[in-house]
Design an enzyme around this catalytic site. Structure first.
Site, short mmCIF file in Angstrom:
data_model
loop_
_atom_site.label_atom_id
_atom_site.label_comp_id
_atom_site.label_asym_id
_atom_site.label_seq_id
_atom_site.Cartn_x
_atom_site.Cartn_y
_atom_site.Cartn_z
N TRP A 1 0.84 -1.20 0.00
CA TRP A 1 0.00 0.00 0.00
C TRP A 1 0.87 1.25 0.00
CZ3 TRP A 1 -5.35 0.39 2.70
CH2 TRP A 1 -6.20 -0.58 2.16
N ASP B 1 4.20 -0.95 11.40
CA ASP B 1 3.80 -2.36 11.53
C ASP B 1 4.65 -2.99 12.63
OD1 ASP B 1 2.13 -4.37 9.47
OD2 ASP B 1 3.53 -5.39 10.80
N ASP C 1 3.89 -1.34 17.59
CA ASP C 1 2.43 -1.39 17.69
C ASP C 1 1.88 0.01 17.45
OD1 ASP C 1 -0.23 -1.42 18.56
OD2 ASP C 1 0.18 -2.80 20.20
N ASP D 1 -4.86 -1.57 6.45
CA ASP D 1 -5.19 -2.86 5.85
C ASP D 1 -4.82 -4.01 6.79
OD1 ASP D 1 -6.24 -4.24 3.56
OD2 ASP D 1 -4.21 -4.86 3.01
N LYS E 1 -9.76 -1.61 6.58
CA LYS E 1 -10.28 -2.94 6.31
C LYS E 1 -10.92 -3.54 7.56
CE LYS E 1 -7.48 -6.53 5.72
NZ LYS E 1 -6.52 -7.39 4.99
#
Length: 207
Positions: free
Chosen positions: A53, A69, A85, A108, A148
């Site tokens: 992305w 991530d 996190d 996502d 998402k």
């Protein structure tokens, strides 16, 4: 991974185009149908690994791009990545240092799936709640969110939570979503700003 998805048309197309995963094609489709990113937007990508992305976003905006991530992300030119996190206050503070303002947030992220649909959906909703908290903390008024989620028992509750904070909210199911998947994207436009409700409990999807 190559052997697992070698017969997947979207995976082959993504790899041929130089993207790290088939998810890049989903974001391209989402943004064609929902053009919520401007050329100068600063965008924060939550749950960004492996970085597909971010690759698409780098093609669409000249603004600051930051990806977060828990897994390391291989370098992408013109993109800053953080390992940690995204709900961690230390990570939030670092994002504030890197981004003068956040015009858009994309997420996502999804949990490792167990195969038990109700359990997996509950864990996905928990991730969504964390992402929404980040948006409420960092997103500029008028900013946009793409997130998402997965349809299930608590999806309507989540959708209504998002509606409290944005002027326009809709759902979108990507054509490249695998058959049988309950995956669904929430497209939220024009962040109103967040004022805590003393009776609201964002940690309880059953509320």
């Amino acid at each position: 991974m190559g052997s697992q998805w070698s017969n997947d048309k979207a995976y082959r197309q993504a790899k041929k185009s130089g993207y790290r995963s088939r998810a890049a094609l989903k974001l391209q489709e989402i943004l064609r149908k929902n053009p919520v990113i401007r050329q100068d937007d600063n965008i924060l990508d939550l749950g960004a690994a492996p970085g597909s992305w971010l690759q698409v976003l780098r093609e669409m905006t000249d603004g600051v791009l930051v990806g977060v991530d828990i897994n390391p992300i291989n370098p992408i030119p013109g993109v800053t990545t953080l390992t940690g996190d995204f709900s961690d206050p230390v990570v939030i503070a670092r994002i504030r240092e890197l981004m003068p303002e956040v015009n858009g947030i994309v997420c996502d992220a999804s949990p490792k799936l167990s195969g038990t649909r109700s359990y997996d959906q509950a864990r996905a909703i928990d991730l969504n709640q964390q992402a929404l908290r980040v948006a409420r903390t960092l997103l500029k008024r008028g900013g946009n969110l793409i997130m998402k989620s997965f349809q299930g028992e608590d999806f309507s509750w989540l959708y209504n939570q998002v509606k409290k904070d944005f002027y326009s909210v809709r759902t979108y199911k990507a054509q490249t979503t695998r058959k049988g998947s309950t995956e669904m994207y929430i497209i939220a436009k024009n962040f109103i700003g967040y004022e805590p409700d003393p009776e609201e409990n964002l940690s309880d999807g059953s509320a």
